[in-house]
Design a protein around this motif. Structure first.
Motif, PDB file in Angstrom:
ATOM      1  N   SER A  22      73.623   9.895  45.837  1.00 57.94           N
ATOM      2  CA  SER A  22      72.896   9.975  44.568  1.00 57.94           C
ATOM      3  C   SER A  22      73.673   9.272  43.455  1.00 57.94           C
ATOM      4  CB  SER A  22      72.614  11.427  44.185  1.00 57.94           C
ATOM      5  OG  SER A  22      73.811  12.107  43.883  1.00 57.94           O
ATOM      6  N   LYS A  23      75.004   9.320  43.500  1.00 57.54           N
ATOM      7  CA  LYS A  23      75.809   8.609  42.504  1.00 57.54           C
ATOM      8  C   LYS A  23      75.666   7.101  42.667  1.00 57.54           C
ATOM      9  CE  LYS A  23      79.303  12.086  41.564  1.00 57.54           C
ATOM     10  NZ  LYS A  23      80.727  12.424  41.627  1.00 57.54           N
ATOM     11  N   ILE A  24      75.626   6.646  43.927  1.00 57.61           N
ATOM     12  CA  ILE A  24      75.465   5.215  44.183  1.00 57.61           C
ATOM     13  C   ILE A  24      74.095   4.748  43.719  1.00 57.61           C
ATOM     14  CG2 ILE A  24      75.239   3.502  46.033  1.00 57.61           C
ATOM     15  CD1 ILE A  24      77.450   5.106  47.517  1.00 57.61           C
ATOM     16  N   HIS A  26      72.252   6.163  41.398  1.00 55.31           N
ATOM     17  CA  HIS A  26      72.264   6.231  39.942  1.00 55.31           C
ATOM     18  C   HIS A  26      72.966   5.006  39.355  1.00 55.31           C
ATOM     19  CE1 HIS A  26      72.305   8.054  35.989  1.00 55.31           C
ATOM     20  NE2 HIS A  26      73.597   7.825  35.903  1.00 55.31           N
ATOM     21  N   ALA A  27      74.110   4.631  39.914  1.00 52.81           N
ATOM     22  CA  ALA A  27      74.848   3.468  39.423  1.00 52.81           C
ATOM     23  C   ALA A  27      74.034   2.182  39.618  1.00 52.81           C
ATOM     24  CB  ALA A  27      76.198   3.362  40.138  1.00 52.81           C
ATOM     25  N   ALA A  28      73.334   2.064  40.738  1.00 54.74           N
ATOM     26  CA  ALA A  28      72.509   0.880  40.987  1.00 54.74           C
ATOM     27  C   ALA A  28      71.356   0.807  39.990  1.00 54.74           C
ATOM     28  CB  ALA A  28      71.985   0.899  42.416  1.00 54.74           C
ATOM     29  N   CYS A  29      70.756   1.940  39.673  1.00 47.84           N
ATOM     30  CA  CYS A  29      69.672   1.964  38.683  1.00 47.84           C
ATOM     31  C   CYS A  29      70.187   1.569  37.306  1.00 47.84           C
ATOM     32  CB  CYS A  29      69.027   3.346  38.630  1.00 47.84           C
ATOM     33  SG  CYS A  29      68.058   3.744  40.081  1.00 47.84           S
ATOM     34  N   ILE A  30      71.339   2.067  36.923  1.00 44.83           N
ATOM     35  CA  ILE A  30      71.923   1.717  35.635  1.00 44.83           C
ATOM     36  C   ILE A  30      72.209   0.221  35.577  1.00 44.83           C
ATOM     37  CG2 ILE A  30      73.950   2.029  34.146  1.00 44.83           C
ATOM     38  CD1 ILE A  30      72.007   4.348  34.050  1.00 44.83           C
ATOM     39  N   ARG A  31      72.769  -0.337  36.657  1.00 42.40           N
ATOM     40  CA  ARG A  31      73.036  -1.785  36.687  1.00 42.40           C
ATOM     41  C   ARG A  31      71.748  -2.583  36.568  1.00 42.40           C
ATOM     42  NH1 ARG A  31      77.207  -0.437  40.641  1.00 42.40           N
ATOM     43  NH2 ARG A  31      75.641  -0.682  42.255  1.00 42.40           N
TER      44      ARG A  31
END
Length: 65
Positions: A22-24, A26-31
Motif C-alpha cells: 500500500s505504501k508503494i 501510494h508513492a506511485a500515485c503521488i508521483r
C-alpha cells in the motif's frame, strides 16, 4: 487456545507485505499526480511564452505623418 509463534510470524510477514504494497501504491500515485501537475505547468508556461504574430498587415501610424 494457543497460537504458535510460527503462525504468528507468518501473519506478521503477510501484514508487513500488505502495508509495504500500500505504501508503494501510494508513492506511485503521488508521483503520477506530481508528474501531471508538472506537465500542466510546462504546457501553460509554453503557451504564455509564445509570441503572437498577427497575420493581417498593420499600418504604422507614425510613418504616415
Amino acid at each position: 487456545m494457543f497460537i504458535s509463534l510460527k503462525f504468528l510470524g507468518f501473519v506478521i510477514r503477510k501484514l508487513h507485505f500488505l502495508i509495504m504494497d500500500s505504501k508503494i501504491i501510494h508513492a506511485a500515485c503521488i508521483r503520477a499526480i506530481v508528474t501531471v501537475i508538472a506537465v500542466g505547468v510546462a504546457i501553460i508556461e509554453r503557451e504564455r511564452n509564445i509570441i503572437y504574430i498577427p497575420r493581417e498587415p498593420r499600418i504604422n501610424a507614425i510613418k504616415l505623418y
